[in-house]
Design an enzyme around this catalytic site. Structure first.
Site, PDB file in Angstrom:
ATOM      1  N   GLU A 136       0.609  -0.992   0.009  1.00  0.00           N
ATOM      2  CA  GLU A 136       0.018  -0.005   0.017  1.00  0.00           C
ATOM      3  C   GLU A 136       0.760   1.159   0.063  1.00  0.00           C
ATOM      4  OE1 GLU A 136      -1.823   3.090   1.101  1.00  0.00           O
ATOM      5  OE2 GLU A 136      -2.099   1.925   3.167  1.00  0.00           O
ATOM      6  N   CYS A 140      -2.056   8.604   2.955  1.00  0.00           N
ATOM      7  CA  CYS A 140      -1.889   8.360   1.517  1.00  0.00           C
ATOM      8  C   CYS A 140      -3.321   8.588   0.582  1.00  0.00           C
ATOM      9  CB  CYS A 140      -1.632   6.946   1.560  1.00  0.00           C
ATOM     10  SG  CYS A 140      -2.095   5.865   2.998  1.00  0.00           S
TER      11      CYS A 140
HETATM   12  C1  UN1 Z   1      -3.016   5.955   5.059  1.00  0.00           C
HETATM   13  O1  UN1 Z   1      -3.082   6.752   4.815  1.00  0.00           O
HETATM   14  O2  UN1 Z   1      -2.310   4.831   5.027  1.00  0.00           O
HETATM   15  O3  UN1 Z   1      -9.146   6.193   4.173  1.00  0.00           O
HETATM   16  C2  UN1 Z   1      -4.423   5.021   5.399  1.00  0.00           C
HETATM   17  C3  UN1 Z   1      -8.256   6.893   5.132  1.00  0.00           C
HETATM   18  C4  UN1 Z   1      -8.149   6.021   6.312  1.00  0.00           C
HETATM   19  C5  UN1 Z   1      -6.706   5.375   6.194  1.00  0.00           C
HETATM   20  C6  UN1 Z   1      -5.677   6.017   5.509  1.00  0.00           C
HETATM   21  N1  UN1 Z   1      -9.168   5.337   6.690  1.00  0.00           N
HETATM   22  O4  UN1 Z   1      -8.028   8.008   4.871  1.00  0.00           O
END
Ligand code: UN1
Length: 510
Positions: A267, A301
Site C-alpha cells: 500500500e 495516503c
Molecule cells: C493511510 O493513509 O495509510 O481512508 C491510510 C483513509 C483512512 C486510512 C488511510 N481510513 O483515509
C-alpha cells in the site's frame, strides 16, 4: 486538552519507557548493548522518549517465537481465534482516548483524528471477529461421477507488518486483526518516527495474549532497516510481507520478497484527485476538499492532492477554498480548536517548501499559504496552488497539505488528466448528474483502487478493501475479501467411488 504524557503512558501500561523497552511478543527484551532511538514531538520539536532498538539477535529470538506460536495458533479453531481478537477490540475501546492522545502527541494529527484512528482499530477487530466464522471456500462440481471438489483456506504463516508514521496504529490493526483470525502470527516493524505508539499497542496486545495464555501471536520489533527491515524481507519463515510506505520502499519489498517467491501486500503512494463535475454541489465539494487536503496535514495516503474543476466554475471554487483555508486553526493537535497540526518532522517541512519553490519557478500560482510558520515545531500553512495538470510535481506525491487546482474544458479531459499520474489509490467525483457519476465509475473512468461519488478521497471505512493500482502497489487491506492475502488456498478433490476416472476423459493404460 492538557496532556501529561507520563500519566497517559502509565495508563497504557508503559512505565519504564526511558529505560528502553523495544521489542515484545509477550515479554520485553533487556536494553543492554542496544541502540537508542529518540522519538520527537512534532508540535514542539522536543524529544518525548528514547526507545531501544532491537539488534540482530533480538530479531532472531522474535522470529523463533513467531514460528513456534504459529504452529499452535493455526490449529486453534478460527472462531476461538476470533474471540481473542474480540478481546483486543474491547481493550482498545478502554484505551481509545489515551491511545488517540498518544497518536496526536507523537505523530501530530489532531485529537479527533487520533481517536478516529483508534476507532478504525476497533472497527477492524469487530470485522475480524465476524470474519472468523466466515472464512469460506467454494465448492465446485466435478466433471467426474461421484467426485466432489471444494477449496479450503488454511493459515499462511508468520506475517510481517511494516507501517508508516502517518497511521501509526490503525494500519497495524488492519493487518494483525485479520492475520490473527486467519491463524497467522504477526511481527510488526513500526515507523522509526512513531515507536512509542507501537509500544503502547504491543502492551495492550500483551495483556490480551496473557489473559488467554498465549505469546507470540502479536509481536513488535522496533529496529533499523539493516537489523530488522531487510532481514524480514529476506526471511523465508515470513510468508507475507504487508508494507505501507513510499513507492521506493515498496519496490525494494517487491524485489526482495519476489526473489524468494514470497507473498507481498503493498500500500504505497497516492496522488488522489477529486473531479468537480459541472453539476456538483459546490458546498459539499468544498467541505470534502478541506477535510481531504488539510486533514492529517495532508499526510494520509488518501489525502486530496489534485482538483479538476470546470473552467467556468474555477474562480468560484478558488474563492471559496481560500476563504475556508483562512479559517483553519493551526496549532497544538491536542487543542480542541485546532484543525491542522504539524508535519511529522523538519524534513517534511523542507520538502514541502522546496516543492513550493519549484512550483513558483514552473509558473504555478500560489493562491494561499506556501509558507512555514514562524514558531517552534514543524508547522506549515496549508497551501492552494493553481497549476497546469502536467507539471512535474503535480504527478508526484508530496506528503504535505499542498493542493493543486486545475481547470478542465470537459469531463473527458478531466478523466484523462485524472488518470495520467503514476499512482492509483483513491479518487472521487462530485456530481448530481447521474451520467457524469457513472462515467467516472465506468471501466474507462477512474483507474484507482477507490472511486467515490459525492464523498472525498480520504476517510475510507474498514469494510471495503483498501488499496490501489499502478505505483500504489496493487495490495488490498482491511475489508471485503482482503483476508485471502493472509491464507493459503487449497483445492481438494475427493473421489467417493471405486472407479478411478481421469479428468479430461484421458484413458491411461486401461
Ligand atoms: C493511510 O493513509 O495509510 O481512508 C491510510 C483513509 C483512512 C486510512 C488511510 N481510513 O483515509
Amino acid at each position: 486538552m492538557s496532556l501529561n504524557i507520563q500519566e497517559v503512558l502509565k495508563r497504557l501500561g508503559i512505565e519504564k519507557v526511558n529505560s528502553g523497552i523495544c521489542t515484545g511478543y509477550g515479554e520485553w527484551f533487556p536494553i543492554e548493548g542496544r541502540k537508542q532511538l529518540v522519538s520527537y514531538n512534532p508540535t514542539t520539536g522536543e524529544p518525548i522518549a528514547a526507545v531501544t532498538e532491537a539488534n540482530a539477535e533480538d530479531y532472531e529470538k522474535v522470529m523463533q517465537s513467531q514460528v513456534k506460536a504459529f504452529e499452535e495458533w493455526r490449529m486453534v479453531p478460527a472462531p476461538k481465534r476470533g474471540e481473542v481478537v474480540r478481546q483486543l477490540g474491547e481493550e482498545l475501546r478502554k484505551y481509545k482516548d489515551d491511545l488517540g492522545a498518544l497518536v496526536s502527541l507523537e505523530m501530530g494529527k489532531i485529537y479527533a483524528e487520533g481517536k478516529g484512528e483508534v476507532q478504525e482499530m476497533i472497527d477492524i477487530c469487530d470485522f475480524a471477529v465476524g470474519l472468523s466464522r466466515q472464512l469460506y471456500g467454494l465448492s465446485m462440481h466435478s466433471e467426474r461421477p461421484g467426485h466432489r471438489m471444494f477449496e479450503q483456506w488454511h493459515p499462511l504463516g508468520p506475517v510481517a507488518i511494516i507501517t508508516a508514521f502517518n497511521f501509526p496504529v490503525a494500519v497495524w490493526a488492519w493487518n494483525s486483526a485479520l492475520a490473527a483470525v486467519c491463524g497467522d502470527t504477526s511481527i510488526w516493524k513500526p515507523s522509526s518516527k512513531t515507536p512509542l505508539c507501537a509500544i503502547a499497542v504491543q502492551h495492550i496486545a500483551n495483556r490480551v495474549m496473557k489473559n488467554n495464555g498465549l505469546t507470540g501471536i502479536f509481536a513488535t520489533i522496533v529496529g533499523d532497516r539493516r537489523n530488522v527491515g531487510e532481514k524480514m524481507l529476506a526471511d523465508n519463515r515470513i510468508k507475507l510481507v504487508s508494507a505501507t510506505g513510499s513507492v521506493a520502499m515498496g519496490k525494494r519489498v517487491a524485489e526482495v520478497v519476489g526473489m524468494r517467491l514470497g507473498r507481498h501486500l503493498l500500500e504505497l503512494g497516492g496522488n488522489n484527485a477529486i473531479i468537480l463535475d459541472k453539476s456538483c454541489d459546490m458546498d459539499m465539494a468544498v467541505r470534502a476538499i478541506l477535510f481531504g487536503a488539510v486533514g492529517t496535514a495532508g499526510q494520509r495516503c488518501t489525502s486530496t492532492r489534485r482538483i479538476f474543476v470546470h473552467k467556468d466554475q474555477s474562480a468560484e471554487l478558488c474563492r471559496r477554498l481560500v476563504k475556508a483555508y483562512e479559517q483553519v486553526n493551526i496549532g497544538d493537535p491536542l487543542d480542541e480548536k485546532t484543525l491542522m497540526g504539524p508535519l511529522i518532522d523538519s524534513g517534511a517541512v523542507e520538502t514541502m517548501m522546496a516543492a513550493v519553490e519549484e512550483l513558483k519557478k514552473d509558473g504555478a500560482e500560489i493562491l494561499y499559504g506556501g509558507k512555514k510558520l514562524d514558531r517552534p515545531g514543524c508547522f506549515v500553512m496549508p497551501t492552494i496552488v493553481k497549476a497546469k495538470h502536467d507539471l512535474r510535481l503535480v504527478h508526484e506525491e508530496t506528503f504535505a497539505p499542498l493542493l493543486y487546482i486545475m481547470d478542465y474544458n470537459d469531463l473527458e479531459e478531466a478523466i484523462e488528466w485524472h488518470n495520467e499520474v503514476p499512482q492509483g489509490l483513491s479518487s472521487a467525483i462530485f456530481a448530481t448528474n447521474l451520467l457524469a457519476a457513472e462515467r467516472f465509475l465506468a471501466a474507462n473512468g477512474s483507474d484507482c483502487g477507490i472511486a467515490n461519488v459525492n464523498i472525498g478521497t480520504s476517510g475510507a471505512e474498514i469494510g471495503g478493501a483498501f488499496g490501489g493500482e499502478k505505483e500504489t502497489g496493487g495490495g488490498r487491506e482491511s475489508g471485503s475479501d482482503s483476508w485471502k492475502f493472509y491464507m493459503r488456498r487449497q483445492t481438494c478433490t475427493i473421489n467417493g467411488t471405486k472407479e478411478l476416472p481421469l479428468a479430461q476423459g484421458i484413458k491411461f493404460g486401461d
